[in-house]
Design an enzyme around this catalytic site. Sequence first.
Site, PDB file in Angstrom:
ATOM      1  N   HIS A  63      60.677   7.521   5.977  1.00 45.48           N
ATOM      2  CA  HIS A  63      62.251   6.747   5.603  1.00 45.48           C
ATOM      3  C   HIS A  63      62.771   5.944   6.413  1.00 45.48           C
ATOM      4  O   HIS A  63      63.543   5.920   6.812  1.00 45.48           O
ATOM      5  CB  HIS A  63      63.232   8.081   6.091  1.00 45.48           C
ATOM      6  CG  HIS A  63      63.256   9.501   4.944  1.00 45.48           C
ATOM      7  ND1 HIS A  63      63.627  10.928   6.081  1.00 45.48           N
ATOM      8  CD2 HIS A  63      62.828   9.761   4.225  1.00 45.48           C
ATOM      9  CE1 HIS A  63      63.435  11.829   5.038  1.00 45.48           C
ATOM     10  NE2 HIS A  63      62.952  10.885   4.071  1.00 45.48           N
ATOM     11  N   CYS A  97      71.044 -12.305   6.020  1.00 43.59           N
ATOM     12  CA  CYS A  97      69.952 -12.544   6.273  1.00 43.59           C
ATOM     13  C   CYS A  97      69.157 -14.096   6.230  1.00 43.59           C
ATOM     14  O   CYS A  97      70.440 -15.528   5.472  1.00 43.59           O
ATOM     15  CB  CYS A  97      69.222 -12.310   4.623  1.00 43.59           C
ATOM     16  SG  CYS A  97      67.411 -13.241   4.128  1.00 43.59           S
TER      17      CYS A  97
HETATM   18  C1  BV8 Z   1      64.908  10.407  -3.844  1.00 39.11           C
HETATM   19  C2  BV8 Z   1      66.952   8.121   6.181  1.00 39.11           C
HETATM   20  C3  BV8 Z   1      65.027   9.847  -5.978  1.00 39.11           C
HETATM   21  C4  BV8 Z   1      68.550   7.283   6.755  1.00 39.11           C
HETATM   22  C5  BV8 Z   1      67.250  10.036   5.379  1.00 39.11           C
HETATM   23  C6  BV8 Z   1      65.009  16.599  -5.732  1.00 39.11           C
HETATM   24  C7  BV8 Z   1      63.768  15.347  -5.494  1.00 39.11           C
HETATM   25  C8  BV8 Z   1      63.781  14.092  -4.887  1.00 39.11           C
HETATM   26  C9  BV8 Z   1      65.132  14.105  -5.155  1.00 39.11           C
HETATM   27  C10 BV8 Z   1      66.180  14.409  -4.571  1.00 39.11           C
HETATM   28  C11 BV8 Z   1      65.750  16.221  -5.031  1.00 39.11           C
HETATM   29  N1  BV8 Z   1      66.913  16.895  -4.787  1.00 39.11           N
HETATM   30  C12 BV8 Z   1      67.657  16.406  -4.409  1.00 39.11           C
HETATM   31  C13 BV8 Z   1      67.532  15.012  -4.008  1.00 39.11           C
HETATM   32  C14 BV8 Z   1      68.266  14.017  -3.983  1.00 39.11           C
HETATM   33  C15 BV8 Z   1      67.958  13.514  -2.312  1.00 39.11           C
HETATM   34  C16 BV8 Z   1      68.375  15.429  -1.282  1.00 39.11           C
HETATM   35  O1  BV8 Z   1      67.172  15.327  -1.229  1.00 39.11           O
HETATM   36  N2  BV8 Z   1      68.960  15.591  -0.972  1.00 39.11           N
HETATM   37  C17 BV8 Z   1      68.943  16.477  -0.530  1.00 39.11           C
HETATM   38  C18 BV8 Z   1      70.261  16.483   0.717  1.00 39.11           C
HETATM   39  C19 BV8 Z   1      69.273  18.039  -1.333  1.00 39.11           C
HETATM   40  N3  BV8 Z   1      66.959  13.061  -1.856  1.00 39.11           N
HETATM   41  C20 BV8 Z   1      67.195  11.790  -1.927  1.00 39.11           C
HETATM   42  O2  BV8 Z   1      68.085  10.924  -1.802  1.00 39.11           O
HETATM   43  C21 BV8 Z   1      65.580  10.749  -1.745  1.00 39.11           C
HETATM   44  N4  BV8 Z   1      64.881  10.278  -2.008  1.00 39.11           N
HETATM   45  O3  BV8 Z   1      64.406  11.708  -4.160  1.00 39.11           O
HETATM   46  O4  BV8 Z   1      65.240   9.882  -4.407  1.00 39.11           O
HETATM   47  C22 BV8 Z   1      65.091   8.997  -6.668  1.00 39.11           C
HETATM   48  C23 BV8 Z   1      64.616   9.202  -8.101  1.00 39.11           C
HETATM   49  C24 BV8 Z   1      64.630   7.922  -9.625  1.00 39.11           C
HETATM   50  C25 BV8 Z   1      65.504   6.711  -8.560  1.00 39.11           C
HETATM   51  C26 BV8 Z   1      66.067   6.582  -7.294  1.00 39.11           C
HETATM   52  C27 BV8 Z   1      65.901   7.774  -6.773  1.00 39.11           C
HETATM   53  C28 BV8 Z   1      65.769  10.182  -0.350  1.00 39.11           C
HETATM   54  C29 BV8 Z   1      66.234  10.978   1.690  1.00 39.11           C
HETATM   55  C30 BV8 Z   1      66.203   9.490   2.404  1.00 39.11           C
HETATM   56  C31 BV8 Z   1      67.284   9.745   3.024  1.00 39.11           C
HETATM   57  N5  BV8 Z   1      67.091   9.391   4.257  1.00 39.11           N
HETATM   58  N6  BV8 Z   1      67.333   9.199   6.392  1.00 39.11           N
HETATM   59  C32 BV8 Z   1      69.272   8.104   7.640  1.00 39.11           C
HETATM   60  O5  BV8 Z   1      68.859   8.712   9.284  1.00 39.11           O
HETATM   61  O6  BV8 Z   1      70.192   7.015   8.120  1.00 39.11           O
HETATM   62  S1  BV8 Z   1      67.091  12.035   4.870  1.00 39.11           S
HETATM   63  C33 BV8 Z   1      67.353  12.281   6.364  1.00 39.11           C
HETATM   64  O7  BV8 Z   1      67.820  13.875   7.109  1.00 39.11           O
HETATM   65  C34 BV8 Z   1      66.476  12.168   7.974  1.00 39.11           C
HETATM   66  O8  BV8 Z   1      65.560  11.315   7.536  1.00 39.11           O
HETATM   67  C35 BV8 Z   1      66.395  13.737   8.278  1.00 39.11           C
HETATM   68  O9  BV8 Z   1      64.988  13.451   8.920  1.00 39.11           O
HETATM   69  C36 BV8 Z   1      66.407  14.200   6.748  1.00 39.11           C
HETATM   70  C37 BV8 Z   1      66.593  15.515   6.734  1.00 39.11           C
HETATM   71  O10 BV8 Z   1      66.981  16.037   8.273  1.00 39.11           O
HETATM   72  P1  BV8 Z   1      66.094  16.748   9.521  1.00 39.11           P
HETATM   73  O11 BV8 Z   1      65.171  15.890   9.745  1.00 39.11           O
HETATM   74  O12 BV8 Z   1      65.208  17.946   8.563  1.00 39.11           O
HETATM   75  O13 BV8 Z   1      67.504  17.563   9.662  1.00 39.11           O
HETATM   76  P2  BV8 Z   1      68.149  18.301   9.995  1.00 39.11           P
HETATM   77  O14 BV8 Z   1      69.838  18.313  11.383  1.00 39.11           O
HETATM   78  O15 BV8 Z   1      68.798  18.856   8.451  1.00 39.11           O
HETATM   79  O16 BV8 Z   1      67.988  19.851  10.958  1.00 39.11           O
HETATM   80  C38 BV8 Z   1      66.981  19.571  12.011  1.00 39.11           C
HETATM   81  C39 BV8 Z   1      66.546  21.318  11.555  1.00 39.11           C
HETATM   82  O17 BV8 Z   1      65.787  21.000  13.556  1.00 39.11           O
HETATM   83  C40 BV8 Z   1      67.213  22.069  11.978  1.00 39.11           C
HETATM   84  O18 BV8 Z   1      66.327  22.859  11.350  1.00 39.11           O
HETATM   85  C41 BV8 Z   1      66.442  22.579  13.274  1.00 39.11           C
HETATM   86  O19 BV8 Z   1      66.798  24.521  12.665  1.00 39.11           O
HETATM   87  C42 BV8 Z   1      65.994  21.976  14.363  1.00 39.11           C
HETATM   88  N7  BV8 Z   1      65.871  22.107  15.197  1.00 39.11           N
HETATM   89  C43 BV8 Z   1      66.961  21.938  15.934  1.00 39.11           C
HETATM   90  N8  BV8 Z   1      66.446  21.533  17.165  1.00 39.11           N
HETATM   91  C44 BV8 Z   1      64.669  21.549  17.717  1.00 39.11           C
HETATM   92  C45 BV8 Z   1      64.769  22.155  16.356  1.00 39.11           C
HETATM   93  N9  BV8 Z   1      63.162  21.679  15.937  1.00 39.11           N
HETATM   94  C46 BV8 Z   1      62.701  22.124  16.633  1.00 39.11           C
HETATM   95  N10 BV8 Z   1      62.688  21.865  18.100  1.00 39.11           N
HETATM   96  C47 BV8 Z   1      64.318  22.033  18.295  1.00 39.11           C
HETATM   97  N11 BV8 Z   1      64.385  21.359  19.588  1.00 39.11           N
END
Ligand code: BV8
Length: 252
Positions: free
Chosen positions: A124, A152
């Site tokens: 990402h 830019c």
């Molecule tokens: C795209 C950068 C397609 C920005 C981020 C199916 C297929 C393809 C796409 C999709 C799909 N379904 C939905 C989509 C769209 C979307 C998506 O996935 N939406 C989700 C919300 C449903 N995906 C996209 O848009 C992606 N693009 O697929 O394009 C396309 C096709 C055609 C034409 C054009 C485009 C792009 C996704 C990337 C988004 N950018 N980050 C920024 O950071 O500002 S994602 C963002 O979420 C972060 O990078 C983060 O890393 C990521 C995931 O979150 P997590 O890392 O899991 O963090 P989270 O807080 O959720 O969870 C933390 C976890 O840690 C918890 O489980 C917790 O219990 C645990 N934890 C806590 N403490 C600890 C711990 N674990 C261990 N030890 C600890 N101490």
Amino acid sequence: MISEAPAIPGELIARLRTAHRVAVLTGAGISAESGVPTFREAQTGLWARYNPEELATSEAFQRNPRLVWEWYAWRQERVRQAEPNPGHDALTAMERQIAKFTLITQNVDGLHRRAGSHQVLELHGNLFRAKCFTEDRTVEGWPESDDLPPRCPHCGGLLRPNVVWFGEMLPANTLRAAEQAAVNAEVFFSIGTSSLVYPAADLPIAGLRAGAMVVEINPQPTPLSPYVTFSLNGAAGVILPALVAQTWDVER
Ligand code: BV8
């Protein structure tokens, strides 16, 4: 009471000792113990009223480029004050033990590289890199100015963080390398991710389908949990150092 080091399944230890190809996917959870809030944790202060999934979009940037740029500047500051934690360090130790080790991260904080990991695939992007919103090409630096976002140096367009926003494609070569590592892995770790964001969340499933032993490290269950070989329920900063010590009898 000193907390007992978590017991790591013997079958996993034995597998890792003979493994040549290991892939790891990390999410925001591995940076939690460095004090970097996870992506879905409640945002604090000024940002409490905003939903990260709404801010991390091209639409939000076009609507209010200054707000989005300042959000990333605030996150950069949080990360600058953070240090890699024992979870990051344990992964650098694991990389030294495995012939073909690939670290795939969804995180944009750069902490794996700061910890000393080498084979890092930043799915990402990275908070600390910028690119031109108009030309979509990275820029290494820009002239000091009060403009927020800065301009830019080549075309005068707005600069944006070089991260992948929701609705944007992931860098094709990086994603391809991650998919290759997943399907070739003998052991695939999914660490500190809610397994909600695609296509990253597909990677452990691709590994599983190709026959990898899949291990999840997370204090909470996720949508991936029912499919993994082992679920190690706890903090990455506690479990990973214990796993490395019990498998290779080395410190971090
Ligand atoms: C795209 C950068 C397609 C920005 C981020 C199916 C297929 C393809 C796409 C999709 C799909 N379904 C939905 C989509 C769209 C979307 C998506 O996935 N939406 C989700 C919300 C449903 N995906 C996209 O848009 C992606 N693009 O697929 O394009 C396309 C096709 C055609 C034409 C054009 C485009 C792009 C996704 C990337 C988004 N950018 N980050 C920024 O950071 O500002 S994602 C963002 O979420 C972060 O990078 C983060 O890393 C990521 C995931 O979150 P997590 O890392 O899991 O963090 P989270 O807080 O959720 O969870 C933390 C976890 O840690 C918890 O489980 C917790 O219990 C645990 N934890 C806590 N403490 C600890 C711990 N674990 C261990 N030890 C600890 N101490």
